[in-house]
Design a protein around this motif. Structure first.
Motif, PDB file in Angstrom:
ATOM      1  N   TRP A  35       1.011  -1.166  -0.035  1.00  0.00           N
ATOM      2  CA  TRP A  35      -0.020  -0.086   0.154  1.00  0.00           C
ATOM      3  C   TRP A  35       0.886   1.209   0.132  1.00  0.00           C
ATOM      4  O   TRP A  35       2.216   1.129   0.330  1.00  0.00           O
ATOM      5  N   ARG A 157      -8.347   3.647   0.579  1.00  0.00           N
ATOM      6  CA  ARG A 157      -7.800   2.998  -0.622  1.00  0.00           C
ATOM      7  C   ARG A 157      -8.598   3.319  -1.715  1.00  0.00           C
ATOM      8  O   ARG A 157      -8.154   3.271  -2.650  1.00  0.00           O
ATOM      9  N   ASP A 160      -6.767   5.329  -4.710  1.00  0.00           N
ATOM     10  CA  ASP A 160      -6.031   4.626  -5.554  1.00  0.00           C
ATOM     11  C   ASP A 160      -6.853   4.261  -6.766  1.00  0.00           C
ATOM     12  O   ASP A 160      -7.945   3.652  -6.829  1.00  0.00           O
ATOM     13  N   SER A 163      -8.024   0.688  -7.629  1.00  0.00           N
ATOM     14  CA  SER A 163      -8.682   0.111  -6.706  1.00  0.00           C
ATOM     15  C   SER A 163     -10.098   0.482  -6.600  1.00  0.00           C
ATOM     16  O   SER A 163     -10.793   1.304  -5.850  1.00  0.00           O
TER      17      SER A 163
END
Length: 256
Positions: A35, A157, A160, A163
């Protein structure tokens, strides 16, 4: 007042602290190693919160409702209740260390953790009474933990571009999480808190919990509840603004 530490509970606190520290390091160095560096600490914090929140709800519920003396806001702590307090103290110490290392400027969360530790530690070691009250509040605080951590991880997340699943999970979880959190922190929490303060104000803890201490607990808990309500209120406002803006964009596309 002397510190009352049972023989079986002496090693609990360092043992739990070591456990949470190891989980955090595993999360940071292994689980979330791919990550982005900016969100790895937050994700690692969420993982130890997952290992604390839901287990704490079950452990605290069992410790409170299995007590032979029954439920009382001012009763003496049992060994099982002290173990749960140790468990939570260890978690908050680990998470406090996380904030001091990675987010030293986050005064709000550092202050929250210090205040929470004050309540737990004084209940556990200073007066050895009132665990039913503190653990009752812990149950209400952590019952939303699993959903909140999943929502937080998805939120961290979703920025991103690779994602897309995180965006879907975040959007899916937001309304039910907000509703669940609102009921627990906005209704059940204040009701339980009000009963606790009323009990202490009537003098039911006289002789076992000093007035200055239960008033300090009330200030800490009352402030935490207020901040929680303001936080979820702002999230609801943001959600409705986003939904309204999205509907507006869809209407413009239909017109075109």
């Amino acid at each position: 007042m002397s510190i009352n530490v049972g023989e079986t509970s002496v090693p609990d606190l360092p043992l739990f602290f070591t456990m949470f520290l190891i989980i955090y390091l595993i999360a940071y160095l292994i689980v979330f190693r791919n990550w982005k560096p900016q969100i790895r600490p937050e994700a690692s914090s969420c993982l130890i919160s997952i290992f604390h929140g839901t287990p704490a709800v079950f452990l605290a519920s069992r410790a409170v409702f299995s007590s032979s003396s029954g439920f009382s806001f001012s009763s003496a702590n049992t060994a099982a209740q002290n173990t749960v307090l140790d468990f939570s103290v260890a978690y908050f110490l680990t998470d406090l260390l996380h904030y001091v290392v990675f987010y030293p400027g986050d005064v709000l969360f550092i202050g929250h953790h210090l205040a929470t530790l004050f309540v737990f530690l004084t209940c556990r070691f200073l007066v050895s009474h009132g665990a039913c009250a503190i653990l009752g509040l812990l149950i209400l605080a952590e019952v939303t933990s699993a959903c909140q951590n999943a929502w937080t991880l998805a939120g961290a997340r979703k920025s991103d571009p690779e994602s897309r699943l995180a965006v879907k999970v975040y959007d899916f979880l937001s309304p039910p999480f907000y509703a669940f959190y609102s009921v627990v922190r906005g209704v059940l929490g204040p009701l339980f808190f009000g009963k606790m303060v009323a009990s202490y104000a009537r003098g039911e803890a006289d002789g076992v919990i000093p007035n200055w201490l239960w008033v300090s607990w009330a200030v800490v808990v009352g402030t935490a509840i207020t901040v929680s309500i303001l936080w979820i209120w702002n999230l609801w406002i943001e959600l409705f603004r986003e939904r309204k803006a999205k509907l507006g964009q869809e209407d413009k596309k239909k017109v075109r």
